[in-house]
Structure formats: C-alpha cells, structure tokens
Design a protein around this motif. Structure first.
Motif, PDB file in Angstrom:
ATOM      1  N   LEU A 130      70.216  -0.446  49.144  1.00 30.97           N
ATOM      2  CA  LEU A 130      69.179   0.440  50.145  1.00 30.97           C
ATOM      3  C   LEU A 130      68.670   1.505  48.926  1.00 30.97           C
ATOM      4  O   LEU A 130      67.636   2.142  49.224  1.00 30.97           O
ATOM      5  N   SER A 131      69.647   2.101  48.144  1.00 33.60           N
ATOM      6  CA  SER A 131      69.113   2.945  47.151  1.00 33.60           C
ATOM      7  C   SER A 131      70.004   3.125  45.989  1.00 33.60           C
ATOM      8  O   SER A 131      71.119   2.558  45.926  1.00 33.60           O
ATOM      9  N   GLY A 132      69.336   3.132  44.770  1.00 32.49           N
ATOM     10  CA  GLY A 132      70.114   3.017  43.271  1.00 32.49           C
ATOM     11  C   GLY A 132      70.275   1.638  43.154  1.00 32.49           C
ATOM     12  O   GLY A 132      69.819   0.956  43.549  1.00 32.49           O
ATOM     13  N   SER A 133      71.382   1.551  42.382  1.00 33.14           N
ATOM     14  CA  SER A 133      71.761   0.107  41.794  1.00 33.14           C
ATOM     15  C   SER A 133      73.377  -0.137  41.955  1.00 33.14           C
ATOM     16  O   SER A 133      73.938   0.845  41.914  1.00 33.14           O
ATOM     17  N   PHE A 134      73.849  -1.372  41.779  1.00 32.88           N
ATOM     18  CA  PHE A 134      75.040  -1.698  41.628  1.00 32.88           C
ATOM     19  C   PHE A 134      75.135  -2.951  41.006  1.00 32.88           C
ATOM     20  O   PHE A 134      74.090  -3.888  41.513  1.00 32.88           O
ATOM     21  N   HIS A 135      76.095  -3.581  40.575  1.00 31.98           N
ATOM     22  CA  HIS A 135      76.423  -5.081  40.116  1.00 31.98           C
ATOM     23  C   HIS A 135      77.218  -5.808  41.226  1.00 31.98           C
ATOM     24  O   HIS A 135      78.341  -4.971  41.662  1.00 31.98           O
ATOM     25  N   THR A 155      77.208 -12.534  37.814  1.00 31.90           N
ATOM     26  CA  THR A 155      77.189 -11.030  37.997  1.00 31.90           C
ATOM     27  C   THR A 155      75.811 -11.018  38.450  1.00 31.90           C
ATOM     28  O   THR A 155      74.838 -11.452  37.782  1.00 31.90           O
ATOM     29  N   VAL A 156      75.372 -10.120  39.573  1.00 25.84           N
ATOM     30  CA  VAL A 156      73.891  -9.891  39.859  1.00 25.84           C
ATOM     31  C   VAL A 156      73.694  -8.274  39.846  1.00 25.84           C
ATOM     32  O   VAL A 156      74.576  -7.611  40.657  1.00 25.84           O
ATOM     33  N   LEU A 157      72.524  -7.884  39.279  1.00 23.14           N
ATOM     34  CA  LEU A 157      72.137  -6.405  39.527  1.00 23.14           C
ATOM     35  C   LEU A 157      71.554  -6.492  40.932  1.00 23.14           C
ATOM     36  O   LEU A 157      70.409  -7.249  41.008  1.00 23.14           O
ATOM     37  N   LEU A 158      71.890  -5.605  41.726  1.00 25.37           N
ATOM     38  CA  LEU A 158      71.034  -5.356  43.146  1.00 25.37           C
ATOM     39  C   LEU A 158      70.178  -3.990  42.885  1.00 25.37           C
ATOM     40  O   LEU A 158      71.081  -2.862  42.590  1.00 25.37           O
ATOM     41  N   ASN A 159      69.115  -3.880  42.871  1.00 22.99           N
ATOM     42  CA  ASN A 159      68.430  -2.495  42.538  1.00 22.99           C
ATOM     43  C   ASN A 159      66.982  -2.396  43.196  1.00 22.99           C
ATOM     44  O   ASN A 159      66.105  -1.514  42.819  1.00 22.99           O
ATOM     45  N   PRO A 204      65.472  -2.521  47.306  1.00 26.86           N
ATOM     46  CA  PRO A 204      65.955  -2.232  48.784  1.00 26.86           C
ATOM     47  C   PRO A 204      65.238  -3.435  49.614  1.00 26.86           C
ATOM     48  O   PRO A 204      65.451  -3.628  50.710  1.00 26.86           O
ATOM     49  N   TRP A 205      64.020  -4.245  49.101  1.00 30.09           N
ATOM     50  CA  TRP A 205      63.558  -5.123  49.760  1.00 30.09           C
ATOM     51  C   TRP A 205      64.105  -6.698  49.435  1.00 30.09           C
ATOM     52  O   TRP A 205      63.845  -7.709  49.838  1.00 30.09           O
ATOM     53  N   GLN A 206      65.184  -6.525  48.663  1.00 27.10           N
ATOM     54  CA  GLN A 206      66.082  -7.707  48.279  1.00 27.10           C
ATOM     55  C   GLN A 206      67.408  -7.700  48.813  1.00 27.10           C
ATOM     56  O   GLN A 206      68.061  -6.905  48.663  1.00 27.10           O
ATOM     57  N   GLY A 207      67.985  -8.863  49.138  1.00 30.85           N
ATOM     58  CA  GLY A 207      69.451  -8.948  49.318  1.00 30.85           C
ATOM     59  C   GLY A 207      70.254 -10.092  48.907  1.00 30.85           C
ATOM     60  O   GLY A 207      69.433 -11.032  48.634  1.00 30.85           O
ATOM     61  N   LEU A 208      71.483  -9.928  48.692  1.00 33.98           N
ATOM     62  CA  LEU A 208      72.322 -11.071  48.213  1.00 33.98           C
ATOM     63  C   LEU A 208      73.148 -11.751  49.331  1.00 33.98           C
ATOM     64  O   LEU A 208      73.619 -10.917  50.124  1.00 33.98           O
ATOM     65  N   LEU A 209      72.721 -12.971  49.523  1.00 35.79           N
ATOM     66  CA  LEU A 209      73.461 -13.741  50.552  1.00 35.79           C
ATOM     67  C   LEU A 209      75.111 -14.144  49.897  1.00 35.79           C
ATOM     68  O   LEU A 209      75.056 -14.843  48.917  1.00 35.79           O
ATOM     69  N   ILE A 210      75.973 -13.774  50.458  1.00 37.43           N
ATOM     70  CA  ILE A 210      77.389 -14.292  49.985  1.00 37.43           C
ATOM     71  C   ILE A 210      78.095 -14.853  51.171  1.00 37.43           C
ATOM     72  O   ILE A 210      78.459 -14.718  52.081  1.00 37.43           O
ATOM     73  N   ASP A 211      78.728 -16.322  50.867  1.00 34.98           N
ATOM     74  CA  ASP A 211      79.042 -17.117  51.657  1.00 34.98           C
ATOM     75  C   ASP A 211      80.677 -16.944  51.674  1.00 34.98           C
ATOM     76  O   ASP A 211      81.152 -16.258  51.041  1.00 34.98           O
ATOM     77  N   THR A 212      81.026 -17.737  52.690  1.00 36.95           N
ATOM     78  CA  THR A 212      82.586 -17.724  52.685  1.00 36.95           C
ATOM     79  C   THR A 212      83.044 -18.150  51.513  1.00 36.95           C
ATOM     80  O   THR A 212      82.618 -19.010  50.464  1.00 36.95           O
ATOM     81  N   ASN A 213      84.539 -18.096  51.253  1.00 36.81           N
ATOM     82  CA  ASN A 213      85.282 -18.415  50.197  1.00 36.81           C
ATOM     83  C   ASN A 213      84.833 -18.061  48.825  1.00 36.81           C
ATOM     84  O   ASN A 213      84.964 -18.908  47.662  1.00 36.81           O
ATOM     85  N   ILE A 214      84.182 -16.864  48.586  1.00 36.63           N
ATOM     86  CA  ILE A 214      83.665 -16.247  47.439  1.00 36.63           C
ATOM     87  C   ILE A 214      84.392 -15.037  47.214  1.00 36.63           C
ATOM     88  O   ILE A 214      84.196 -14.129  48.170  1.00 36.63           O
ATOM     89  N   TRP A 215      85.013 -14.862  46.127  1.00 37.64           N
ATOM     90  CA  TRP A 215      85.671 -13.410  45.759  1.00 37.64           C
ATOM     91  C   TRP A 215      84.503 -12.491  45.456  1.00 37.64           C
ATOM     92  O   TRP A 215      83.561 -13.076  44.525  1.00 37.64           O
ATOM     93  N   ARG A 216      84.292 -11.468  45.688  1.00 37.41           N
ATOM     94  CA  ARG A 216      83.312 -10.526  45.267  1.00 37.41           C
ATOM     95  C   ARG A 216      83.920  -9.028  44.866  1.00 37.41           C
ATOM     96  O   ARG A 216      84.809  -8.651  45.563  1.00 37.41           O
ATOM     97  N   THR A 217      83.268  -8.502  43.969  1.00 35.68           N
ATOM     98  CA  THR A 217      83.457  -7.237  43.644  1.00 35.68           C
ATOM     99  C   THR A 217      82.157  -6.287  43.251  1.00 35.68           C
ATOM    100  O   THR A 217      81.130  -7.101  42.997  1.00 35.68           O
TER     101      THR A 217
END
Length: 137
Positions: free
Chosen positions: A64-69, A80-84, A86-99
């Motif tokens: 929503l604000s700023g950025s993170f990986h 690894t994906v950079l999210l930066n 606020p009009w884009q989102g990352l879809l994360i499915d089941t059985n996926i480890w995330r940090t």
C-alpha cells in the motif's frame, strides 16, 4: 518438479489530479472470497515477516505504501518479487513458503486472505513444510 508461478495482478487505477484511487473486488479481480484483511507496518530495518506456509489459505499481498520483497518457495524453486506499486498485488497460493523482507521506511503491506485465522493452517518449520508437500530435497 513443480514450477513456481509468480502471479502479479494489476488492479484498476483511477488517476485524478486530486489523488489516485485503486480498488479490489473478490472473485472479479482477486480469485477468492476475502474472509480476512490485515496489514503489516513499522517493520524495523533488517527484520523479516512471514516465514511460513499455509495449507488452505490463499493470499493477495499489496504494498500500500513503500516497498518490500516477497520471497516465494515451493520446495523446489525460489523466486523473489519486489512489490512497490499500490495498484498491483501478488497472489500467493497454498503450499508456498513466503517471507517478506527489505521493507522501506513507511512500508505498509496489506494482505487479503481467503480464510479466517486458523492456527492449524500454518506451517512454521521449513523442514516440516518440505515434508508436508512431499519434497525430498
């Protein structure tokens, strides 16, 4: 071997000199009903969030604000994906480890979740995750 798919979804962006607007709708833009929303903010420099996987829950993650990986891991492959934006989102499915790492100053992460909170849905140990998904690394 299972390929790790990274799916970024662009949400509508309505630009206006008075300020921009973006919205998200369950099923129409996000491929699940939203049962919970939460946000992560004020993450100290060098700290990570996440560090788990879900058995049933799917997530849509937005900076929503700023950025993170966001680092995704299916037991065979890691991306690894950079999210930066606020009009884009990352879809994360089941059985996926995330940090989530490298939060910028003022970074805010919004998570839209497909399920209500259920402690039994979380896998916090990476070796247990690999065993759960049947990965023999």
């Amino acid at each position: 071997m299972n390929r790790l798919e990274v799916k970024i979804i662009d949400l509508p962006r309505i630009t206006d000199p008075r300020g921009n607007l973006t919205f998200a709708e369950a099923q129409a833009m996000i491929p699940f009903d939203i049962k919970r929303a939460y946000w992560v903010y004020d993450v100290p420099g060098g700290e990570s969030r996440g560090g788990h996987a879900h058995k049933k829950l799917r997530q849509f993650v937005i900076a929503l604000s700023g950025s993170f990986h966001v680092t995704l891991d299916n037991g065979y492959e890691r991306k690894t994906v950079l999210l930066n934006h606020p009009w884009q989102g990352l879809l994360i499915d089941t059985n996926i480890w995330r940090t989530l790492d490298d939060f910028s100053s003022g970074g805010v992460c919004l998570v839209l979740a497909s399920e209500h909170y259920d402690e039994d849905d979380y896998i916090y140990d990476y070796d247990e995750f690999l065993k759960y998904i049947g990965c023999s690394k």
